[in-house]
Scaffold this motif. Sequence first.
Motif, PDB file in Angstrom:
ATOM      1  N   ALA A 136      21.704  24.335   5.604  1.00 11.17           N
ATOM      2  CA  ALA A 136      21.992  23.828   4.101  1.00 11.17           C
ATOM      3  C   ALA A 136      20.877  22.842   3.843  1.00 11.17           C
ATOM      4  CB  ALA A 136      23.251  23.090   4.167  1.00 11.17           C
ATOM      5  N   LEU A 137      20.421  22.438   4.698  1.00 10.69           N
ATOM      6  CA  LEU A 137      19.084  21.425   4.598  1.00 10.69           C
ATOM      7  C   LEU A 137      17.972  22.247   3.949  1.00 10.69           C
ATOM      8  CD1 LEU A 137      19.490  18.498   6.830  1.00 10.69           C
ATOM      9  CD2 LEU A 137      20.073  18.647   4.509  1.00 10.69           C
ATOM     10  N   TRP A 138      17.692  23.217   4.917  1.00 10.51           N
ATOM     11  CA  TRP A 138      16.591  24.131   4.770  1.00 10.51           C
ATOM     12  C   TRP A 138      16.639  24.759   3.393  1.00 10.51           C
ATOM     13  CZ3 TRP A 138      11.709  24.468   6.199  1.00 10.51           C
ATOM     14  CH2 TRP A 138      11.024  25.668   5.707  1.00 10.51           C
ATOM     15  N   HIS A 139      17.770  25.301   2.919  1.00 12.81           N
ATOM     16  CA  HIS A 139      17.739  26.024   1.857  1.00 12.81           C
ATOM     17  C   HIS A 139      17.632  25.008   0.358  1.00 12.81           C
ATOM     18  CE1 HIS A 139      18.625  30.026   2.957  1.00 12.81           C
ATOM     19  NE2 HIS A 139      19.262  29.512   4.085  1.00 12.81           N
ATOM     20  N   ARG A 165      13.822  22.915  -3.650  1.00  9.68           N
ATOM     21  CA  ARG A 165      13.580  21.677  -4.093  1.00  9.68           C
ATOM     22  C   ARG A 165      14.836  20.889  -4.961  1.00  9.68           C
ATOM     23  NH1 ARG A 165       7.165  21.949  -6.227  1.00  9.68           N
ATOM     24  NH2 ARG A 165       6.592  23.610  -4.729  1.00  9.68           N
ATOM     25  N   ASP A 166      15.974  21.125  -4.129  1.00 12.67           N
ATOM     26  CA  ASP A 166      17.013  20.548  -4.826  1.00 12.67           C
ATOM     27  C   ASP A 166      17.455  19.107  -4.168  1.00 12.67           C
ATOM     28  OD1 ASP A 166      19.897  19.878  -5.526  1.00 12.67           O
ATOM     29  OD2 ASP A 166      20.578  21.789  -4.948  1.00 12.67           O
ATOM     30  N   TRP A 167      16.414  18.074  -4.690  1.00 12.24           N
ATOM     31  CA  TRP A 167      16.527  17.005  -3.810  1.00 12.24           C
ATOM     32  C   TRP A 167      17.709  16.197  -3.789  1.00 12.24           C
ATOM     33  CZ3 TRP A 167      12.342  17.759  -1.745  1.00 12.24           C
ATOM     34  CH2 TRP A 167      10.885  18.319  -2.142  1.00 12.24           C
ATOM     35  N   HIS A 168      18.494  16.364  -4.955  1.00 13.83           N
ATOM     36  CA  HIS A 168      19.773  15.670  -4.755  1.00 13.83           C
ATOM     37  C   HIS A 168      20.716  16.074  -3.541  1.00 13.83           C
ATOM     38  CE1 HIS A 168      24.007  14.611  -5.956  1.00 13.83           C
ATOM     39  NE2 HIS A 168      23.334  13.601  -6.701  1.00 13.83           N
ATOM     40  N   THR A 169      20.894  17.456  -3.504  1.00 13.24           N
ATOM     41  CA  THR A 169      21.619  18.219  -2.370  1.00 13.24           C
ATOM     42  C   THR A 169      20.857  17.668  -1.102  1.00 13.24           C
ATOM     43  OG1 THR A 169      22.486  19.908  -3.807  1.00 13.24           O
ATOM     44  CG2 THR A 169      22.226  20.195  -1.302  1.00 13.24           C
ATOM     45  N   PHE A 203       4.659  27.584   3.253  1.00  8.90           N
ATOM     46  CA  PHE A 203       4.916  26.076   3.650  1.00  8.90           C
ATOM     47  C   PHE A 203       5.682  25.650   2.317  1.00  8.90           C
ATOM     48  CE2 PHE A 203       0.401  26.650   5.127  1.00  8.90           C
ATOM     49  CZ  PHE A 203       0.778  26.616   6.434  1.00  8.90           C
ATOM     50  N   VAL A 204       6.586  24.533   2.710  1.00  9.54           N
ATOM     51  CA  VAL A 204       7.355  24.088   1.652  1.00  9.54           C
ATOM     52  C   VAL A 204       7.082  22.302   1.343  1.00  9.54           C
ATOM     53  CG1 VAL A 204       9.901  23.668   1.171  1.00  9.54           C
ATOM     54  CG2 VAL A 204       9.293  25.554   2.318  1.00  9.54           C
ATOM     55  N   PRO A 205       6.784  21.788   0.060  1.00  7.78           N
ATOM     56  CA  PRO A 205       6.250  20.736   0.150  1.00  7.78           C
ATOM     57  C   PRO A 205       7.569  19.751   0.468  1.00  7.78           C
ATOM     58  CG  PRO A 205       6.623  21.589  -1.883  1.00  7.78           C
ATOM     59  CD  PRO A 205       6.878  22.604  -1.132  1.00  7.78           C
ATOM     60  N   LEU A 206       7.454  18.710   1.143  1.00 11.45           N
ATOM     61  CA  LEU A 206       8.549  17.596   1.266  1.00 11.45           C
ATOM     62  C   LEU A 206       7.780  16.189   1.409  1.00 11.45           C
ATOM     63  CD1 LEU A 206      11.132  16.739   2.428  1.00 11.45           C
ATOM     64  CD2 LEU A 206      10.489  17.135   4.898  1.00 11.45           C
ATOM     65  N   THR A 234       7.576  12.542 -10.508  1.00  9.17           N
ATOM     66  CA  THR A 234       6.082  12.659 -10.154  1.00  9.17           C
ATOM     67  C   THR A 234       6.036  12.654  -8.415  1.00  9.17           C
ATOM     68  OG1 THR A 234       5.994  10.358  -9.691  1.00  9.17           O
ATOM     69  CG2 THR A 234       5.640  10.869 -11.992  1.00  9.17           C
ATOM     70  N   VAL A 235       7.233  12.422  -7.698  1.00  9.62           N
ATOM     71  CA  VAL A 235       7.034  12.530  -6.334  1.00  9.62           C
ATOM     72  C   VAL A 235       8.055  13.947  -6.096  1.00  9.62           C
ATOM     73  CG1 VAL A 235       7.756  11.593  -4.154  1.00  9.62           C
ATOM     74  CG2 VAL A 235       6.413  10.228  -5.779  1.00  9.62           C
ATOM     75  N   PHE A 236       9.302  13.595  -6.355  1.00 14.30           N
ATOM     76  CA  PHE A 236      10.345  14.625  -6.078  1.00 14.30           C
ATOM     77  C   PHE A 236      10.286  15.721  -7.144  1.00 14.30           C
ATOM     78  CE2 PHE A 236      11.581  10.857  -4.077  1.00 14.30           C
ATOM     79  CZ  PHE A 236      11.599  11.468  -2.842  1.00 14.30           C
TER      80      PHE A 236
END
Length: 254
Positions: A135-138, A143-147, A216-219, A241-243
Amino acid sequence: MTLPAIDWAQPWLVPYRADGEAAMQAVAHGDGGVATALQRIRHASAPDFVGQDALPAGHAYEAHVFRTRTVPTRDNLHDFFNGLVWLAFPRTKRRLNELQAGEIARDGVGATRGPLRDALTLFDENGALLDAPPALWHALVARDWHTLFIGQRGLWREARLLLFGHALLEKLVTPRKPITAHVLLLPAQGENGEAALDDALVAGSLDPQALKRKPFVPLPVLGVPGWWGANEAAGFYDDPTVFRPSPGRGIPGA
């Protein structure tokens, strides 16, 4: 010589703390620089660390490391953290270097690195690895930052984020909200130690054809729960600007 103070209690430095503190002590009390300090604490699986003047003028750094099995090292934080990653993950660093050197031997050193060398450099400098519930990886891929950081915040207790890139570690000596890692999904492993992870990376994550696609996935790493006190505040993640929202592109391996 002296290096800037480093807060070794920070959670992202856990894999590097023991060697880092020992090396910093050697720098502070020794008669040499960073290379000498790293050489004093190196173990058998790591390369030798030598001064930057050991790299002949005009020679490609990665090709020189591969040929001599030594790591030219400057007296700065960037090369200090590079040495610590070599000590923690020698097999992975050797594989990255082997792939870089192979590309240089085939194509030489030009104005651009090419897709594989570009991806290898990105991971070496700014990469991170995430072992987390699906769930976190997906949520990260989307880029569902709230979830990712609020709705599933409790799941981070089951996750492990490991920072690999030495430039990334250098930047985090002075933490700033926008600092972002390029993350790979951590390969399955039976153990959690650095040696087991080193083996798993070489076996499962450094395939040249896959890396060319830059999977790669940005975090923004300071958004990770427990990593920075500021992210407990309401509205911390409400910063586009960040998320940033997803551009709508899928990520290989998601």
